[in-house]
Design a protein around this motif. Structure first.
Motif, PDB file in Angstrom:
ATOM      1  N   LYS A 216       0.830  -1.213   0.000  1.00 28.19           N
ATOM      2  CA  LYS A 216       0.000   0.000   0.000  1.00 28.19           C
ATOM      3  C   LYS A 216       0.862   1.259   0.000  1.00 28.19           C
ATOM      4  O   LYS A 216       0.460   2.300  -0.549  1.00 28.19           O
ATOM      5  CB  LYS A 216      -0.928  -0.001   1.218  1.00 28.19           C
ATOM      6  N   LEU A 217       2.035   1.185   0.627  1.00 27.89           N
ATOM      7  CA  LEU A 217       2.910   2.354   0.698  1.00 27.89           C
ATOM      8  C   LEU A 217       3.597   2.648  -0.631  1.00 27.89           C
ATOM      9  O   LEU A 217       3.892   3.804  -0.936  1.00 27.89           O
ATOM     10  CB  LEU A 217       3.969   2.141   1.787  1.00 27.89           C
ATOM     11  N   VAL A 218       3.850   1.614  -1.429  1.00 24.13           N
ATOM     12  CA  VAL A 218       4.590   1.818  -2.681  1.00 24.13           C
ATOM     13  C   VAL A 218       3.886   2.820  -3.594  1.00 24.13           C
ATOM     14  O   VAL A 218       4.483   3.818  -4.009  1.00 24.13           O
ATOM     15  CB  VAL A 218       4.836   0.477  -3.399  1.00 24.13           C
ATOM     16  N   PRO A 219       2.613   2.618  -3.967  1.00 21.41           N
ATOM     17  CA  PRO A 219       1.965   3.625  -4.827  1.00 21.41           C
ATOM     18  C   PRO A 219       1.732   4.951  -4.120  1.00 21.41           C
ATOM     19  O   PRO A 219       1.640   5.989  -4.768  1.00 21.41           O
ATOM     20  CB  PRO A 219       0.635   2.963  -5.211  1.00 21.41           C
ATOM     21  N   LEU A 220       1.672   4.938  -2.808  1.00 16.29           N
ATOM     22  CA  LEU A 220       1.423   6.173  -2.065  1.00 16.29           C
ATOM     23  C   LEU A 220       2.646   7.087  -2.067  1.00 16.29           C
ATOM     24  O   LEU A 220       2.513   8.312  -2.188  1.00 16.29           O
ATOM     25  CB  LEU A 220       1.028   5.822  -0.620  1.00 16.29           C
ATOM     26  N   TRP A 221       3.864   6.504  -1.976  1.00 13.44           N
ATOM     27  CA  TRP A 221       5.064   7.321  -1.791  1.00 13.44           C
ATOM     28  C   TRP A 221       6.081   7.227  -2.917  1.00 13.44           C
ATOM     29  O   TRP A 221       7.077   7.952  -2.913  1.00 13.44           O
ATOM     30  CB  TRP A 221       5.733   6.964  -0.461  1.00 13.44           C
TER      31      TRP A 221
END
Length: 563
Positions: free
Chosen positions: A196-201
């Motif tokens: 979830k963090l990969v596309p967010l950051w």
């Protein structure tokens, strides 16, 4: 020092570089008594080219040799790559660490090999570390002096900055849960958070993460500025502010910025000792065989051309003296830019998407300047202030980071006058060693007006700018926002079954291919990926009780973002 304040982690499993993008147990794979796999009898002794004798190349060669391959290692310059320990002339055992110098204990794959060759390590004298008697932070001519380690000793402003950083990590990255998943090697929990963090950051910068965090937004700009100049763990972070936040999250969640140690006798020992190490367990080769013995003592010359061997379907490697040899497989460990600038590499060997990834890789500049001094004079106290005469120093001046290496009372010791990155490193690029030393001494004189550092200097200074070295063109990768897809392309390239035949057989390794650039563990992990890839290509198999990274790839693969 821990990034999370007042947290007792003593009863928890240790943090290791387990993922987060590709959570595979590299340390367990290489230490398993069953070994990494078996090569068919009719393939034993097959030659595999390895381009580059840095850590990745030597680790790959060492493990291939154990499996029964004959690695043929090429090197254009000096064995060790960016593990370069430069000796000071006229002094025994005194050297400058021009490349990698501090190695986090979370790098368990790396420490496997450190243990294999018997290298002693000791704590690295980072800012605010237990191994550092004192730290002096000099910002806008205001000084903060701290003896010993720990947040409890921090002045109020620095403690507020540290608390804001901890709050930003918790609020923006679910840090405690993420790191606990790394500790426990809990793959489902880890992937659920990280994916979830990969596309967010991926497409947002490190500075965006800091500035948009509520914990920093409640503070002044001064707090963000101080964080950039000082940081926590290894020091200032502002050189990384333009990078993708994913780069930073990987560092902190796997504790690469803390618990760091140095190799006694120099980091260059590691690849050199592995070069001479005769493994106790070897397939095909007689007892006592080492990489050195397979090469008559030295690697082959540097590579000038990589092409497809049209007759045999393999890879044709041409060295600087025009000798061309053919291999069924080859591993490339050099910086990716060299494939378009210094090595004539056939475009057909990689897809255009992969060429885009290799060419868009962004390398960070880095400069260091060292001097040898007659003794560790900084262990003496100033009679007026009671402080140590000199400290590990972080400053906004051109030196940025000054490190002190104590070799014992009344013995020649070493000062890294300046360790700087990016624009600070570029400022000194045209300067020779003497001019750099004079510049740094002038800056430090303003920090320590009563200390005559120059009077203690002996021997000749040593300096490096990695971006000016034609074999590197930069120190290490620093992915920019939007580069995750490129990184994934490079890291996953060892999985070649789905590639067209024209793009198989050439494998990529090195920390620049990894998800943890600038850290030796990334070189180790990607080297091991290529060992699995080469073994698989030659029809070899891993053991059921010890599957390799390719065997479990589909279950733990890095998240694939849409094009």
């Amino acid at each position: 020092m821990s990034l999370l304040l007042d947290t007792d982690n003593s009863a928890k499993p240790p943090v290791t570089t387990f993922g987060p993008d590709f959570p595979f147990d590299y340390d367990r794979w290489i230490s398993h008594p069953a070994g990494l796999g078996r090569l068919p009898d009719d393939q034993l002794g097959q030659e595999v080219a390895v381009i580059g004798a840095g850590l990745a190349g030597i680790v790959a060669g060492h493990e291939l040799m154990k499996l029964g391959f004959k690695p043929v290692i090429y090197e254009s310059s000096r064995m060790g790559g960016r593990l370069r320990s430069e000796p000071f002339s006229g002094a025994d055992g005194v050297f400058a660490e021009l490349g990698g110098m501090r190695f986090p204990v979370s790098s368990t794959g790396l420490y496997h090999y450190i243990g294999q060759v018997g290298i002693e390590t000791k704590p690295f004298p980072n800012p605010l570390d237990e191994a550092t008697p004192s730290t002096l932070i000099d910002l806008e001519s205001e000084q903060f002096y701290v003896e010993g380690a720990g947040h409890g000793a921090l002045p109020p402003l620095l403690r507020e900055v540290s608390e804001a950083w901890s709050g930003a990590l918790e609020g923006g990255a679910d840090f405690t849960a993420l790191q606990d998943a790394v500790r426990k090697r809990d793959i489902p929990a880890l992937k659920a958070i990280w994916n979830k963090l990969v596309p967010l950051w991926d497409e947002r910068t490190f500075y965006d993460f800091v500035a948009s965090s509520p914990s920093f937004a409640q503070k002044s700009f001064r707090h963000r500025e101080v964080f950039g100049q000082v940081g926590f763990g290894t020091g200032g972070w502002d050189s990384d502010f333009p990078n993708s936040m994913l780069e930073i999250l990987r560092v902190v969640v796997t504790a690469q910025d803390e618990g760091q140690r140095m190799m006694v006798g120099g980091a260059e020992q590691l690849p050199r000792r592995l070069w001479h190490l005769a493994p106790t367990t070897l397939a095909h080769w007689p007892a006592g065989t080492s990489l050195a013995s397979l090469h008559a003592g030295a690697p082959r010359p540097g590579v000038t051309r990589i092409a497809r061997d049209e007759a045999g379907g393999g890879i044709a490697i041409t060295d600087r003296w025009g000798d061309t040899r053919r291999y069924k497989a080859a591993i490339v460990t050099c910086h990716s830019w060299l494939l378009t600038t210094h090595i004539d590499c056939d475009e057909s060997l990689f897809s255009q998407k992969l060429w885009m990834a290799l060419d868009r890789t962004r390398y960070m500049q880095s400069a260091k300047t060292f001097v040898m001094v007659d003794k560790p004079f900084w262990t003496e106290r100033d009679e007026t202030t009671g402080r140590y005469k000199m400290s590990m120093t972080l400053t906004d001046r051109i030196t940025r980071g000054t490190y002190l290496f104590d070799n014992g009372p009344d013995k020649p010791s070493v000062i890294c006058l300046s360790y700087s990155w990016m624009s600070d490193a570029m400022k000194v690029l045209p300067l020779d060693a003497e001019r750099r030393v004079r510049l740094m001494l002038g800056a430090l004189q303003k920090v320590y007006p009563g200390v005559d550092i120059a009077s203690h200097i002996i021997g000749e200074p040593i300096t490096v700018s990695w971006e000016s070295d034609p074999n590197f063109l930069g120190a290490f990768k620093g992915a920019l926002p939007g580069h995750y897809r490129y990184n994934r392309q490079m890291f996953c390239h060892f999985m070649q079954d789905s590639l067209p035949p024209a793009e198989r057989g050439l494998f990529l390794a090195g920390d620049g291919v990894s998800f943890t650039p600038g850290w030796a563990e990334g070189a180790v992990q990607t080297a091991l990926n290529t060992v699995w890839g080469v073994l698989h290509q030659f029809g070899g198999k891993t053991l059921a009780e010890n599957p390799g990274p390719g065997d479990v790839f589909d279950a733990i693969a890095p998240v694939d973002l849409p094009a």
